[in-house]
Design a protein around this motif. Structure first.
Motif, PDB file in Angstrom:
ATOM      1  N   ASN A 128      26.308   1.421 -36.070  1.00 23.91           N
ATOM      2  CA  ASN A 128      25.740   0.700 -34.942  1.00 23.91           C
ATOM      3  C   ASN A 128      25.781  -0.808 -35.140  1.00 23.91           C
ATOM      4  O   ASN A 128      25.929  -1.562 -34.173  1.00 23.91           O
ATOM      5  CB  ASN A 128      24.296   1.153 -34.689  1.00 23.91           C
ATOM      6  N   MET A 129      25.659  -1.239 -36.380  1.00 21.25           N
ATOM      7  CA  MET A 129      25.787  -2.670 -36.670  1.00 21.25           C
ATOM      8  C   MET A 129      27.205  -3.150 -36.372  1.00 21.25           C
ATOM      9  O   MET A 129      27.412  -4.204 -35.763  1.00 21.25           O
ATOM     10  CB  MET A 129      25.400  -2.945 -38.126  1.00 21.25           C
ATOM     11  N   ILE A 130      28.194  -2.364 -36.783  1.00 21.82           N
ATOM     12  CA  ILE A 130      29.599  -2.713 -36.522  1.00 21.82           C
ATOM     13  C   ILE A 130      29.844  -2.835 -35.023  1.00 21.82           C
ATOM     14  O   ILE A 130      30.454  -3.807 -34.553  1.00 21.82           O
ATOM     15  CB  ILE A 130      30.540  -1.653 -37.135  1.00 21.82           C
ATOM     16  N   ILE A 131      29.352  -1.854 -34.259  1.00 16.90           N
ATOM     17  CA  ILE A 131      29.551  -1.862 -32.806  1.00 16.90           C
ATOM     18  C   ILE A 131      28.881  -3.076 -32.174  1.00 16.90           C
ATOM     19  O   ILE A 131      29.485  -3.781 -31.360  1.00 16.90           O
ATOM     20  CB  ILE A 131      29.004  -0.561 -32.181  1.00 16.90           C
ATOM     21  N   ARG A 178      35.082  -0.219 -34.851  1.00 18.82           N
ATOM     22  CA  ARG A 178      34.262  -0.199 -33.645  1.00 18.82           C
ATOM     23  C   ARG A 178      34.839   0.785 -32.622  1.00 18.82           C
ATOM     24  O   ARG A 178      34.117   1.583 -32.023  1.00 18.82           O
ATOM     25  CB  ARG A 178      34.170  -1.597 -33.057  1.00 18.82           C
ATOM     26  N   SER A 179      36.158   0.771 -32.432  1.00 12.52           N
ATOM     27  CA  SER A 179      36.801   1.661 -31.461  1.00 12.52           C
ATOM     28  C   SER A 179      36.672   3.122 -31.868  1.00 12.52           C
ATOM     29  O   SER A 179      36.391   3.996 -31.037  1.00 12.52           O
ATOM     30  CB  SER A 179      38.286   1.294 -31.316  1.00 12.52           C
ATOM     31  N   ILE A 180      36.853   3.397 -33.144  1.00 13.86           N
ATOM     32  CA  ILE A 180      36.762   4.776 -33.645  1.00 13.86           C
ATOM     33  C   ILE A 180      35.335   5.294 -33.528  1.00 13.86           C
ATOM     34  O   ILE A 180      35.091   6.401 -33.048  1.00 13.86           O
ATOM     35  CB  ILE A 180      37.247   4.851 -35.105  1.00 13.86           C
ATOM     36  N   PHE A 181      34.362   4.479 -33.934  1.00 19.86           N
ATOM     37  CA  PHE A 181      32.964   4.922 -33.944  1.00 19.86           C
ATOM     38  C   PHE A 181      32.349   4.978 -32.542  1.00 19.86           C
ATOM     39  O   PHE A 181      31.494   5.817 -32.269  1.00 19.86           O
ATOM     40  CB  PHE A 181      32.126   4.011 -34.843  1.00 19.86           C
ATOM     41  N   LEU A 182      32.786   4.097 -31.653  1.00 20.00           N
ATOM     42  CA  LEU A 182      32.215   4.049 -30.311  1.00 20.00           C
ATOM     43  C   LEU A 182      32.835   5.094 -29.394  1.00 20.00           C
ATOM     44  O   LEU A 182      32.146   5.751 -28.617  1.00 20.00           O
ATOM     45  CB  LEU A 182      32.401   2.650 -29.707  1.00 20.00           C
ATOM     46  N   HIS A 183      34.154   5.262 -29.500  1.00 20.74           N
ATOM     47  CA  HIS A 183      34.882   6.145 -28.574  1.00 20.74           C
ATOM     48  C   HIS A 183      35.354   7.449 -29.216  1.00 20.74           C
ATOM     49  O   HIS A 183      36.007   8.252 -28.553  1.00 20.74           O
ATOM     50  CB  HIS A 183      36.092   5.402 -28.000  1.00 20.74           C
ATOM     51  N   TYR A 195      37.807   9.850 -37.932  1.00 19.78           N
ATOM     52  CA  TYR A 195      36.422   9.357 -37.888  1.00 19.78           C
ATOM     53  C   TYR A 195      35.780   9.488 -39.275  1.00 19.78           C
ATOM     54  O   TYR A 195      35.183   8.537 -39.790  1.00 19.78           O
ATOM     55  CB  TYR A 195      35.647  10.172 -36.853  1.00 19.78           C
ATOM     56  N   ALA A 196      35.920  10.674 -39.865  1.00 17.94           N
ATOM     57  CA  ALA A 196      35.309  10.935 -41.169  1.00 17.94           C
ATOM     58  C   ALA A 196      35.914  10.045 -42.255  1.00 17.94           C
ATOM     59  O   ALA A 196      35.190   9.511 -43.113  1.00 17.94           O
ATOM     60  CB  ALA A 196      35.483  12.409 -41.537  1.00 17.94           C
ATOM     61  N   ASN A 197      37.237   9.882 -42.219  1.00 13.74           N
ATOM     62  CA  ASN A 197      37.900   9.040 -43.217  1.00 13.74           C
ATOM     63  C   ASN A 197      37.505   7.581 -43.075  1.00 13.74           C
ATOM     64  O   ASN A 197      37.435   6.840 -44.072  1.00 13.74           O
ATOM     65  CB  ASN A 197      39.425   9.176 -43.108  1.00 13.74           C
ATOM     66  N   GLU A 198      37.248   7.163 -41.830  1.00  8.11           N
ATOM     67  CA  GLU A 198      36.881   5.762 -41.602  1.00  8.11           C
ATOM     68  C   GLU A 198      35.510   5.454 -42.194  1.00  8.11           C
ATOM     69  O   GLU A 198      35.258   4.331 -42.620  1.00  8.11           O
ATOM     70  CB  GLU A 198      36.891   5.446 -40.095  1.00  8.11           C
ATOM     71  N   ILE A 199      34.656   6.480 -42.242  1.00  6.93           N
ATOM     72  CA  ILE A 199      33.349   6.303 -42.887  1.00  6.93           C
ATOM     73  C   ILE A 199      33.537   5.896 -44.341  1.00  6.93           C
ATOM     74  O   ILE A 199      32.867   4.992 -44.849  1.00  6.93           O
ATOM     75  CB  ILE A 199      32.523   7.610 -42.811  1.00  6.93           C
TER      76      ILE A 199
END
Length: 219
Positions: A94-97, A161-166, A174-178
């Motif tokens: 949420n901070m990234i977004i 931001r794009s991966i986590f938001l959309h 998504y999991a790898n980006e974490i």
């Protein structure tokens, strides 16, 4: 995002204390701005242009408050020792977004769209029309905004931001980006952005005070 304990206990306590002090202030600013926008509609102004510009100043203050709260509240969750791994990730996400979307609203990334950003359209035009003597301060703050962008607003942040938001791509993306999140970099980004927002809020409040000096009801 393997290393989440990037602060010692003393630093965590200090940061939580600062956030606990600032959050109520920005919550109060949020509700005050919300009420004031309604009040502006019923106050008689010297000109409709004055009314329009004042409303934009207050709306800009409202934006700063929302953006600050959207960043500082998950920051506090991240700092708490009893937060789970996913709670901390959720906070960082949420901070990234909010860092990316907030900056986009504030100043934008593209030069052709920057002229329509809140900082340019609202504060820039108010300074140009009413307070030209403050232009040097405005330009200095604009440099602070640009310096923040050069340091922190990059392709990696935008991609995350794009991966986590959309939820872009497969869920494994998504999991790898974490795993790729550099928590230390995001926290440094967050601290610098909070300092920037505080500077902009102070300047905006001074403009508001000057603008409303002839309208006692708005004080």
């Amino acid at each position: 995002m393997d290393n989440l304990d990037i602060f010692d206990t003393e630093t965590k306590i200090y940061l939580i204390k600062i956030l606990n002090e600032s959050s109520p202030f920005y919550e109060k600013q949020f509700y005050s701005a919300y009420k004031l926008i309604s009040l502006i509609d019923i106050v008689k102004f010297k000109s409709l242009e004055d009314k329009d510009y004042l409303k934009k100043i207050v709306e800009f203050g409202l934006f700063l408050s929302v953006n600050m709260l959207d960043i500082s509240i998950p920051f506090k969750t991240f700092l708490k020792n009893n937060s789970t791994y996913y709670e901390r990730f959720y906070s960082i996400k949420n901070m990234i977004i909010s860092l990316n979307e907030g900056y986009k609203k504030l100043f934008h990334f593209k030069e052709d769209k920057r002229k329509n950003s809140m900082w340019k359209v609202t504060i820039g035009k108010v300074i140009e029309k009413y307070y030209n003597e403050e232009m040097n301060i405005y330009n200095e703050l604009t440099k602070h905004i640009e310096n923040y962008e050069n340091l922190h607003q990059n392709f990696i942040l935008k991609t995350q931001r794009s991966i986590f938001l959309h939820y872009e791509g497969e869920l494994m993306v998504y999991a790898n980006e974490i795993k790729k999140i550099n928590a230390s970099e995001i926290i440094t980004n967050t601290k610098d952005y909070i300092l920037l927002i505080n500077k902009l809020q102070k300047f905006t409040h001074e403009i508001f005070q000057n603008f409303t000096s002839n309208y006692t009801i708005l004080k």
